[in-house]
Scaffold this active site. Structure first.
Site, PDB file in Angstrom:
ATOM      1  N   LYS A  74     -13.213 -48.816 -16.639  1.00 15.43           N
ATOM      2  CA  LYS A  74     -14.358 -48.493 -17.484  1.00 15.43           C
ATOM      3  C   LYS A  74     -13.984 -47.749 -18.758  1.00 15.43           C
ATOM      4  O   LYS A  74     -14.701 -47.826 -19.758  1.00 15.43           O
ATOM      5  CB  LYS A  74     -15.379 -47.663 -16.692  1.00 15.43           C
ATOM      6  N   ASP A 110     -24.669 -47.692 -16.015  1.00 20.38           N
ATOM      7  CA  ASP A 110     -24.508 -46.782 -14.875  1.00 20.38           C
ATOM      8  C   ASP A 110     -25.417 -45.558 -15.012  1.00 20.38           C
ATOM      9  O   ASP A 110     -26.011 -45.103 -14.036  1.00 20.38           O
ATOM     10  CB  ASP A 110     -23.055 -46.312 -14.760  1.00 20.38           C
TER      11      ASP A 110
END
Length: 287
Positions: A74, A110
């Protein structure tokens, strides 16, 4: 590809058990879309996280519409994108890449996914003092969500102290001085003793990383416990905390809401989050 046909994928390590393909493809089927979701596992391919950018470029060249990105890629992916959404830039982590022509645009669903799940699952949880384990990509997203939800003081602990310190510094720049602090893992007992809540934003508890991220003796009934891991849905942390009477939040809601947000970015269509939450429950019980 045609407007009703999509090719997307997930880049990460140990992602074989991921429910993302089923979550996306089920919702696409209900909307009458042709939708193929592929797993791109760097462990299976023998590719280090530092090569994430090459995988992104290859996917773009192969005609993918977008990608999800998970642990441990990420943050590695950041340097290989053409632009970032404001939230992804603030977080310093990307979990969704949308291809717009030759451009790769990074987003982060997220944070919104965790915030929606928390508001749904622990709506009355006190937020004066919260302890978070993990300062990686998921940790950055969860930390931003917690402070945006009104957490008074967030203490971040990580196996890499410099990473926790960098995240706390970034959070204080964004939300104001004193909202976040970093602490040594050796001080976890003192930090959890008077905390209102605990969030696990580490991979510990995943099928590929079994276990519990802190000594079980530090859990107490006055502590709510939230998890980002959703495979299994009931991690050792959630199971132990529930047995002690702690209010708990498993990672299923975050998985469903972030998938819904990614689906919207990939397709421009509005997903049915209630159905996707039901999908998570169905898929986890089936497996």
């Amino acid at each position: 590809m045609s407007p009703d046909s999509y090719l997307v994928g997930l880049i990460g390590s140990g992602i074989g058990p991921s429910l993302s393909p089923a979550l996306h493809e089920r919702e696409a089927d209900r909307q009458g879309l042709r939708y193929l979701y592929r797993l791109i596992d760097i462990g299976t391919l023998g590719v280090p996280p530092e090569k994430t950018g090459e995988l992104v470029r290859s996917a773009r060249d192969m005609g993918y519409d977008g990608l999800n990105v998970t642990h441990p890629c990420k943050q590695q992916v950041l340097a290989h994108l053409d632009a970032l959404s404001p939230q992804a830039e603030a977080l310093g982590a990307v979990n969704t890449v949308v291809f717009e022509g030759d451009l790769a645009i990074g987003h982060n669903t997220d944070a919104t996914g965790f915030a929606a799940s928390f508001a749904r699952g622990l709506p009355d949880a006190p937020l004066d003092r919260v302890v978070q384990l993990g300062a990686g990509g998921a940790g950055a997203a969860v930390a931003h969500a917690l402070l945006a939800l009104g957490a008074g003081r967030l203490t971040v602990l990580d196996a890499v102290p410099d990473r926790a310190a960098a995240l706390a510094e970034s959070l204080n720049r964004h939300f104001g001085p004193g909202r976040a602090a970093a602490a040594d893992l050796l001080d976890i007992e003192g930090r959890t003793a008077d905390a209102d809540g605990l969030v696990n934003a580490t991979p510990v508890g995943m099928a590929a990383h079994p276990g519990i991220p802190l000594p079980a003796a530090l859990l107490h009934p006055g502590l709510w416990v939230a998890e980002v891991v959703y495979r299994p849905l009931e991690t050792a942390l959630v199971r132990t905390a529930r047995a002690l009477g702690c209010p708990t939040l498993d990672g299923g809601g975050m998985a469903a809401f972030q998938a819904a947000d990614s689906f919207r970015l990939f397709t421009g269509r509005e997903p049915d989050t209630a159905r996707m939450l039901a999908d998570i429950a169905d898929l986890t019980s089936a497996r």
